[in-house]
Design an enzyme around this catalytic site. Structure first.
Site, PDB file in Angstrom:
ATOM      1  N   ASP A  16       0.845  -1.199   0.000  1.00  0.00           N
ATOM      2  CA  ASP A  16       0.000   0.000   0.000  1.00  0.00           C
ATOM      3  C   ASP A  16       0.884   1.254   0.000  1.00  0.00           C
ATOM      4  O   ASP A  16       0.383   2.375  -0.094  1.00  0.00           O
ATOM      5  CB  ASP A  16      -1.010  -0.007   1.159  1.00  0.00           C
ATOM      6  CG  ASP A  16      -0.356   0.026   2.530  1.00  0.00           C
ATOM      7  OD1 ASP A  16       0.882  -0.089   2.618  1.00  0.00           O
ATOM      8  OD2 ASP A  16      -1.100   0.168   3.527  1.00  0.00           O
ATOM      9  N   SER A  17       2.218   1.044   0.070  1.00  0.00           N
ATOM     10  CA  SER A  17       3.153   2.161  -0.151  1.00  0.00           C
ATOM     11  C   SER A  17       2.943   2.761  -1.535  1.00  0.00           C
ATOM     12  O   SER A  17       3.488   3.825  -1.832  1.00  0.00           O
ATOM     13  CB  SER A  17       4.603   1.687   0.006  1.00  0.00           C
ATOM     14  OG  SER A  17       4.859   0.549  -0.786  1.00  0.00           O
ATOM     15  N   ASP A  40      -1.089  -6.306  -0.570  1.00  0.00           N
ATOM     16  CA  ASP A  40      -1.144  -5.656   0.745  1.00  0.00           C
ATOM     17  C   ASP A  40      -2.572  -5.175   1.012  1.00  0.00           C
ATOM     18  O   ASP A  40      -3.137  -4.421   0.210  1.00  0.00           O
ATOM     19  CB  ASP A  40      -0.191  -4.459   0.708  1.00  0.00           C
ATOM     20  CG  ASP A  40       0.325  -4.073   2.064  1.00  0.00           C
ATOM     21  OD1 ASP A  40       0.028  -4.777   3.042  1.00  0.00           O
ATOM     22  OD2 ASP A  40       1.053  -3.064   2.134  1.00  0.00           O
ATOM     23  N   LYS A  50      -1.189  -9.603   2.796  1.00  0.00           N
ATOM     24  CA  LYS A  50      -0.459  -9.168   3.993  1.00  0.00           C
ATOM     25  C   LYS A  50      -1.321  -8.178   4.758  1.00  0.00           C
ATOM     26  O   LYS A  50      -2.012  -7.357   4.149  1.00  0.00           O
ATOM     27  CB  LYS A  50       0.870  -8.507   3.583  1.00  0.00           C
ATOM     28  CG  LYS A  50       1.562  -7.769   4.704  1.00  0.00           C
ATOM     29  CD  LYS A  50       2.934  -7.286   4.326  1.00  0.00           C
ATOM     30  CE  LYS A  50       2.998  -5.865   3.809  1.00  0.00           C
ATOM     31  NZ  LYS A  50       2.442  -4.855   4.703  1.00  0.00           N
ATOM     32  N   GLU A  65      -1.342  -5.661   8.570  1.00  0.00           N
ATOM     33  CA  GLU A  65      -0.528  -5.104   9.646  1.00  0.00           C
ATOM     34  C   GLU A  65      -1.176  -5.321  11.007  1.00  0.00           C
ATOM     35  O   GLU A  65      -2.403  -5.345  11.117  1.00  0.00           O
ATOM     36  CB  GLU A  65      -0.362  -3.584   9.427  1.00  0.00           C
ATOM     37  CG  GLU A  65       0.344  -3.224   8.138  1.00  0.00           C
ATOM     38  CD  GLU A  65       0.525  -1.717   7.954  1.00  0.00           C
ATOM     39  OE1 GLU A  65       0.277  -0.931   8.913  1.00  0.00           O
ATOM     40  OE2 GLU A  65       0.895  -1.313   6.843  1.00  0.00           O
ATOM     41  N   GLU A  87       9.235  -4.865  10.301  1.00  0.00           N
ATOM     42  CA  GLU A  87       9.727  -3.581   9.761  1.00  0.00           C
ATOM     43  C   GLU A  87      10.221  -2.666  10.880  1.00  0.00           C
ATOM     44  O   GLU A  87       9.570  -2.529  11.931  1.00  0.00           O
ATOM     45  CB  GLU A  87       8.584  -2.872   8.997  1.00  0.00           C
ATOM     46  CG  GLU A  87       9.012  -1.498   8.480  1.00  0.00           C
ATOM     47  CD  GLU A  87       8.000  -0.828   7.556  1.00  0.00           C
ATOM     48  OE1 GLU A  87       6.936  -1.416   7.298  1.00  0.00           O
ATOM     49  OE2 GLU A  87       8.301   0.286   7.093  1.00  0.00           O
TER      50      GLU A  87
HETATM   51  O1  KIV Z   1       3.367  -1.055   1.646  1.00  0.00           O
HETATM   52  C1  KIV Z   1       4.518  -1.475   1.695  1.00  0.00           C
HETATM   53  O2  KIV Z   1       5.315  -1.371   0.757  1.00  0.00           O
HETATM   54  C2  KIV Z   1       4.938  -2.091   2.943  1.00  0.00           C
HETATM   55  C3  KIV Z   1       6.402  -2.093   3.219  1.00  0.00           C
HETATM   56  C4  KIV Z   1       6.906  -0.736   3.483  1.00  0.00           C
HETATM   57  C5  KIV Z   1       6.721  -2.960   4.367  1.00  0.00           C
HETATM   58  O3  KIV Z   1       4.136  -2.543   3.686  1.00  0.00           O
END
Ligand code: KIV
Length: 285
Positions: free
Chosen positions: A46-47, A85, A115, A117, A185
């Site tokens: 989600d980055s 994500d 994934k 969090e 992380e």
């Molecule tokens: O969204 C992402 O790229 C991430 C990484 C920074 C761990 O979750």
């Protein structure tokens, strides 16, 4: 035919002491180069909110954004293990909604894994529910941007003994709940090491030291493309931003100077007879 990488190969790599190479990717073209380079896993993170969409956090990223980018990455990297994500508010409300959204990553975008969090009871419960639905799920602990409001910003975690033990315990609970892997992380290397040593699943790290089973970086940081901010743990392997700037500047200068295009090279051919006929026809218009 290249062989599709699955969770089985990743587990074998860990058992053989081979490091797993993990990079983020958000589009077809980048994913194609990542697969060509033999990257083991791609995270459609989600980055993308910061790196691709220009937001100043990951909070605005939607399921629709994620599905679109996951589809593109899958097309570029058909044989790589790709992780989707789960964006903010796609799994926070209930186990049911988390399973439904995790299912979209698999059904619509062909992801190998999702994934999410968190280390709280809700995160543990979501991991169990998603795993029970037959979907591979990776936990993400430590510096977790979706909890940045509560953490007071995106800051390193596990820096006291108590905080480190909390993360180590959470990693164990996530594994017991069915996580196929955990991403750690932004923690001191000693914490990354302790989590890796107690685990029976692959532990990947980003800013978590050298002991984890594999390393993740945000592709745009490591190729020198994204320069809004650079975390301490990033190493730059390229200068894509500099190369783009050089190319764009040279192109602009040549267009303005009338040097591009060069019709002897960059233009389509026409036979001399057709050209002569055209010139004749234009005269009488
Ligand atoms: O969204 C992402 O790229 C991430 C990484 C920074 C761990 O979750």
């Amino acid at each position: 035919m290249a062989k599709k990488k699955t969770i089985i190969e990743l587990r074998k790599m860990v058992a053989a002491g081979e490091k797993i190479v993990y990079l983020t990717g958000y589009d077809y073209l980048t994913a194609k180069y990542e697969e060509r380079a033999g990257i083991d896993m791609i995270l459609v993170g989600d980055s993308l909110g910061n790196v691709i969409l220009g937001h100043d956090s990951t909070f605005p990223v939607t399921m629709e954004d994620m599905i679109m980018h996951c589809k593109a990455v899958r097309k570029g990297a058909p044989n790589t293990f790709v992780v989707g994500d789960m964006p903010f508010m796609s799994y926070q409300l209930s186990d049911e909604e988390a399973v439904a959204n995790a299912g979209r990553f698999v059904k619509e975008a062909g992801m190998d894994c999702v994934k999410l969090e968190g280390i709280n009871d809700a995160a543990i419960s979501r991991v169990k529910a998603i795993n029970d639905a037959g979907i591979l799920v990776m936990g993400h602990i430590g510096l977790t941007p979706q909890f940045s409001l509560q953490m007071g910003g995106n800051r390193a975690q596990g820096k006291s003994c108590d905080a480190a033990l909390k993360l180590i315990d959470a990693a164990r609970k996530l594994e017991e709940a069915g996580a196929c892997s955990i991403l750690v992380e932004g923690v001191p290397a000693i914490v990354g090491k302790a989590i890796t040593e107690q685990a029976n699943i692959p532990i990947l790290g980003i800013g978590a030291g050298s002991y984890t089973d594999g390393q993740l970086l945000i592709f745009a940081d490591m190729v020198g493309y994204f320069d809004d901010f650079t975390p301490k743990f990033v190493k730059r392997y390229g200068d894509v931003g500099g190369e783009l700037l050089r190319s764009f500047t040279a192109y602009a200068q040549e267009v303005r100077a009338g040097q591009f295009p060069d019709d002897s090279i960059h233009s389509y051919k026409i036979s001399p007879e057709e050209a002569a006929a055209l010139e004749e026809a234009l005269k009488s218009r």
